[in-house]
Design an enzyme around this catalytic site. Sequence first.
Site, PDB file in Angstrom:
ATOM      1  N   SER A 104       0.847  -1.196   0.000  1.00 52.74           N
ATOM      2  CA  SER A 104       0.000   0.000   0.000  1.00 52.74           C
ATOM      3  C   SER A 104       0.879   1.242   0.000  1.00 52.74           C
ATOM      4  O   SER A 104       2.009   1.219   0.493  1.00 52.74           O
ATOM      5  CB  SER A 104      -0.905   0.012   1.234  1.00 52.74           C
ATOM      6  OG  SER A 104      -1.594  -1.206   1.362  1.00 52.74           O
TER       7      SER A 104
HETATM    8  C1  LIG Z   1      -3.593  -4.322  -0.523  1.00 49.56           C
HETATM    9  S1  LIG Z   1      -2.846  -5.834  -0.119  1.00 49.56           S
HETATM   10  C2  LIG Z   1      -2.207  -5.530   1.500  1.00 49.56           C
HETATM   11  C3  LIG Z   1      -1.062  -4.597   1.499  1.00 49.56           C
HETATM   12  C4  LIG Z   1      -0.329  -4.515   2.802  1.00 49.56           C
HETATM   13  N1  LIG Z   1      -0.995  -3.607   3.675  1.00 49.56           N
HETATM   14  C5  LIG Z   1       1.076  -4.023   2.518  1.00 49.56           C
HETATM   15  O1  LIG Z   1       1.299  -2.805   2.664  1.00 49.56           O
HETATM   16  O2  LIG Z   1       1.892  -4.793   2.108  1.00 49.56           O
HETATM   17  C6  LIG Z   1      -4.246  -6.834   0.290  1.00 49.56           C
HETATM   18  C7  LIG Z   1      -3.863  -8.232   0.741  1.00 49.56           C
HETATM   19  O3  LIG Z   1      -5.023  -8.876   1.242  1.00 49.56           O
HETATM   20  C8  LIG Z   1      -4.899 -10.261   0.962  1.00 49.56           C
HETATM   21  N2  LIG Z   1      -6.220 -10.890   1.104  1.00 49.56           N
HETATM   22  C9  LIG Z   1      -7.247 -10.912   0.223  1.00 49.56           C
HETATM   23  N3  LIG Z   1      -8.275 -11.595   0.743  1.00 49.56           N
HETATM   24  C10 LIG Z   1      -7.900 -12.011   1.984  1.00 49.56           C
HETATM   25  C11 LIG Z   1      -8.528 -12.758   3.016  1.00 49.56           C
HETATM   26  N4  LIG Z   1      -9.757 -13.214   2.882  1.00 49.56           N
HETATM   27  N5  LIG Z   1      -7.831 -12.976   4.143  1.00 49.56           N
HETATM   28  C12 LIG Z   1      -6.559 -12.512   4.297  1.00 49.56           C
HETATM   29  N6  LIG Z   1      -5.915 -11.817   3.349  1.00 49.56           N
HETATM   30  C13 LIG Z   1      -6.578 -11.549   2.217  1.00 49.56           C
HETATM   31  C14 LIG Z   1      -4.329 -10.266  -0.440  1.00 49.56           C
HETATM   32  O4  LIG Z   1      -3.744 -11.520  -0.753  1.00 49.56           O
HETATM   33  C15 LIG Z   1      -3.340  -9.111  -0.373  1.00 49.56           C
HETATM   34  O5  LIG Z   1      -2.066  -9.572  -0.040  1.00 49.56           O
END
Ligand SMILES: C[S@@+](CC[C@H](N)C(=O)[O-])C[C@H]1O[C@@H](n2cnc3c(N)ncnc32)[C@H](O)[C@@H]1O
Length: 308
Positions: A104
């Site tokens: 992000s």
């Molecule tokens: C926008 S990214 C997160 C970025 C993180 N905050 C960073 O700065 O690295 C969203 C993440 O949510 C994960 N994700 C999607 N659905 C999910 C779920 N049901 N449970 C856990 N993680 C999930 C995705 O695989 C992805 O890695």
Amino acid sequence: MVITAESLRARCARDMSRTPRGFAGRSWLRRAFLEVPREAFVPDRVWWPSRADDGRYPLIDRNEKPRAWLKAVYLPGAALITQIDDGTVPPSGPADGAFTSSISSPGVVIELLRHLAPEPGERILEIGTGTGYTTALLAHRAGAGGVVTVEIDARLAARARGRLRAVGMSAQVITGDGEQGHADGRLYDRIVSTASVREIPLAWLQQLRPGGILVAPLDSPFGYDLLVRLVADGHGNASGCAVAPVEFMRVRGQRVPRPHADLGWPGGLDPAQWRDLRVEAGREGQHITRRPPARTAQAARAARDQAR
Ligand SMILES: C[S@@+](CC[C@H](N)C(=O)[O-])C[C@H]1O[C@@H](n2cnc3c(N)ncnc32)[C@H](O)[C@@H]1O
């Protein structure tokens, strides 16, 4: 001129201090940003999130263009794409497809954490570990053993675990479906999601202590997500309001669109009204309503005069 990660981080922090959506005077947040090396969480090859002339997302390769890579890492508004189509697209060149994981942008992470306002010693659950960068900032604030983070993609979770270890930050990285939260018999003081939802999962509300805070991006009828900040009652319900427009990737289980009317949204909302929205979620589902506009001092005086 030699550019270093430290100098770019300091410049990024300076830029974010000047915007109302930045640190907003929170010195703990500024310190965490300056002390956590964001570059240690960014893969060597990432995609830039805007299409080039060929219609594809360009790859930025640290080995080929180290300066461009480092500069991209520290642009306040830039999220860098770390996964396309759930990892089926290799990071070997420009690509097309759906973004499924990223680091992000500094600005968005700071905004999330400012609204979450975690305190030292608190127990925090993060949904959507991604690279582990937000996790590291949370661990910097909460201290050792305070942060649990859930990532659905096992490969991403393993890499995040390794990166956190490498920078000496302590957090429990769970591979699992974050829509279920992570119940381990103890309630959380704060829950933050870095993946957006159409409907706030009941499990999150049930795993928060009374007075606990949830900050999560909620899909809206406006074409973008709204960051909501809710306070839990400790019985599976929570209420609060929208605090900022944001854009996040959806949790995997909620990718399929659903009519907003089925998700508790009233019809006929004007996007300009997002600040007036009240959000309630819990056992009875989710309900979004318009708060009555706040009375100005002048309107209150006029109403008093009329009542005399
Ligand atoms: C926008 S990214 C997160 C970025 C993180 N905050 C960073 O700065 O690295 C969203 C993440 O949510 C994960 N994700 C999607 N659905 C999910 C779920 N049901 N449970 C856990 N993680 C999930 C995705 O695989 C992805 O890695």
